[in-house]
Write an enzyme that holds these catalytic residues in place. Structure first.
Site, PDB file in Angstrom:
ATOM      1  N   GLY A 174       0.830  -1.187   0.000  1.00  0.00           N
ATOM      2  CA  GLY A 174       0.000   0.000   0.000  1.00  0.00           C
ATOM      3  C   GLY A 174       0.871   1.246   0.000  1.00  0.00           C
ATOM      4  O   GLY A 174       1.683   1.434   0.909  1.00  0.00           O
ATOM      5  N   VAL A 176       1.161   5.140   0.347  1.00  0.00           N
ATOM      6  CA  VAL A 176       0.438   6.308   0.851  1.00  0.00           C
ATOM      7  C   VAL A 176       0.783   7.513  -0.012  1.00  0.00           C
ATOM      8  O   VAL A 176       1.930   7.961  -0.054  1.00  0.00           O
ATOM      9  CB  VAL A 176       0.798   6.597   2.319  1.00  0.00           C
ATOM     10  CG1 VAL A 176       0.107   7.875   2.801  1.00  0.00           C
ATOM     11  CG2 VAL A 176       0.416   5.419   3.207  1.00  0.00           C
ATOM     12  N   ILE A 204       3.717  -1.216   3.855  1.00  0.00           N
ATOM     13  CA  ILE A 204       3.262   0.159   3.638  1.00  0.00           C
ATOM     14  C   ILE A 204       4.449   1.014   3.215  1.00  0.00           C
ATOM     15  O   ILE A 204       5.487   1.010   3.868  1.00  0.00           O
ATOM     16  CB  ILE A 204       2.643   0.777   4.909  1.00  0.00           C
ATOM     17  CG1 ILE A 204       1.550  -0.123   5.496  1.00  0.00           C
ATOM     18  CG2 ILE A 204       2.106   2.172   4.603  1.00  0.00           C
ATOM     19  CD1 ILE A 204       0.343  -0.304   4.643  1.00  0.00           C
ATOM     20  N   LYS A 205       4.278   1.743   2.123  1.00  0.00           N
ATOM     21  CA  LYS A 205       5.274   2.736   1.715  1.00  0.00           C
ATOM     22  C   LYS A 205       4.709   4.115   2.047  1.00  0.00           C
ATOM     23  O   LYS A 205       3.617   4.468   1.619  1.00  0.00           O
ATOM     24  CB  LYS A 205       5.558   2.626   0.220  1.00  0.00           C
ATOM     25  CG  LYS A 205       6.505   3.695  -0.310  1.00  0.00           C
ATOM     26  CD  LYS A 205       6.725   3.521  -1.808  1.00  0.00           C
ATOM     27  CE  LYS A 205       7.419   4.719  -2.422  1.00  0.00           C
ATOM     28  NZ  LYS A 205       7.604   4.576  -3.895  1.00  0.00           N
ATOM     29  N   THR A 206       5.451   4.873   2.841  1.00  0.00           N
ATOM     30  CA  THR A 206       4.966   6.177   3.263  1.00  0.00           C
ATOM     31  C   THR A 206       6.140   7.130   3.420  1.00  0.00           C
ATOM     32  O   THR A 206       7.248   6.830   2.975  1.00  0.00           O
ATOM     33  CB  THR A 206       4.160   6.057   4.573  1.00  0.00           C
ATOM     34  OG1 THR A 206       3.503   7.297   4.843  1.00  0.00           O
ATOM     35  CG2 THR A 206       5.042   5.687   5.756  1.00  0.00           C
TER      36      THR A 206
END
Length: 293
Positions: A174, A176, A204-206
């Site tokens: 996912g 962001v 998660i990449k944020t």
């Protein structure tokens, strides 16, 4: 509908306490997954350090030809030794990544408008799971816009990808997205990363932010920090160092590698931080020494 008025503010993230449900597998939140999903995740995250160096080169799917990525066929082979996971579109991967490449593949599976559009938040799933299987992708990268006009369809894209991934044993990454109107605060990133993880994203990449260690603690799956806009080499290395120190399990550097005047040396310096516990200053000295040799 849940009543938001009576909710208490969060306060205790126990940032010094390791994730409890680790079990026998080294990747956060993956203890209960089946073998195939774990194998894909193990391709992405190094078993020794538990971290990953991703290289994003998917910018062309909405920006066209980007400075530093004009010739993917020439750029990508030079960086392979320092990269764990390549993040790109199926067109770029099929045409410019040699099939004998042993690196993990994060396949960009969503697309939308071009950079000529003011609102990029209305993306759709562009790659079906069967093509992900044909390409032996290690995860499907789904852009998500929390708080934007296209939030509902964006989260629906993520949920559809998660459902397909669980059916066929492919993890979901996912991503962001931060638009012009979205705040870049720990409050926003705690919301976005937690939402994506609870919808089933396995990674998660944020972005890095103040109180980043609280963002990491509240998210039950690994976080990889995006490099974002082009920074000076010392600043980009500090971003990588701060991210790993804050609990990130990797960095995804695109422009801070391919738009560097010395992309190969820069990718090697980032690898030193992610896998060999170099400080940003040690990595920058390594970067300068590598250029001088």
């Amino acid at each position: 509908m849940a009543d938001k008025d009576g909710l208490k503010a969060e306060k205790n993230y126990h940032i010094d306490t390791p994730f409890a449900n680790g079990g026998g597998f080294y990747i956060k939140g993956a203890n209960s997954l089946e073998w195939g999903m774990k194998k894909h995740l193990a391709n992405i995250f190094d078993p020794k350090s538990g971290n990953t160096v991703m290289f994003a080169f998917d910018h062309g799917y909405f920006m066209g030809s980007v400075s530093g990525l004009e010739r993917l066929d020439l750029v990508l082979p030079t960086l392979m030794d320092n990269i764990d996971c390549l993040m790109g579109t199926r067109g770029a991967i099929r045409t410019c990544v040699p099939p004998e490449c042993r690196k993990a593949i994060a396949l960009r599976a969503t697309s939308g408008s071009s950079m000529l559009d003011d609102d990029l938040s209305h993306e759709v799933i562009a790659v079906d799971v069967e093509d992900c299987i044909r390409m032996n992708a290690d995860c499907m990268a789904i852009q998500t816009f929390v708080g934007a006009d296209g939030q509902l369809s964006s989260l629906d894209n993520l949920s559809r990808a998660v459902n397909a991934g669980l059916r066929y044993g492919i993890p979901t990454l996912g991503v962001v997205a931060v638009g012009k109107q979205m705040e870049r605060t720990d409050r926003f990133f705690k919301l976005a990363t937690r939402m994506l993880a609870e919808l089933g994203a396995n990674i998660i990449k944020t972005y890095y932010c103040d109180k980043f260690e609280e963002v990491v603690a509240a998210c039950p799956v690994p976080i990889v920090v995006a490099g974002g806009k082009k920074l000076s080499e010392p600043d980009a290395l500090k971003l990588a160092y701060d991210s790993i120190q804050g609990g990130a399990r990797g960095v995804d550097m695109g422009r801070n590698i391919f738009q560097s005047e010395h992309p190969v040396h820069m990718s090697a310096a980032i690898r030193k931080i992610v896998h060999e516990k170099f400080t940003d200053k040690e990595a920058y000295q390594f970067f300068q020494d590598s250029i001088a040799r």
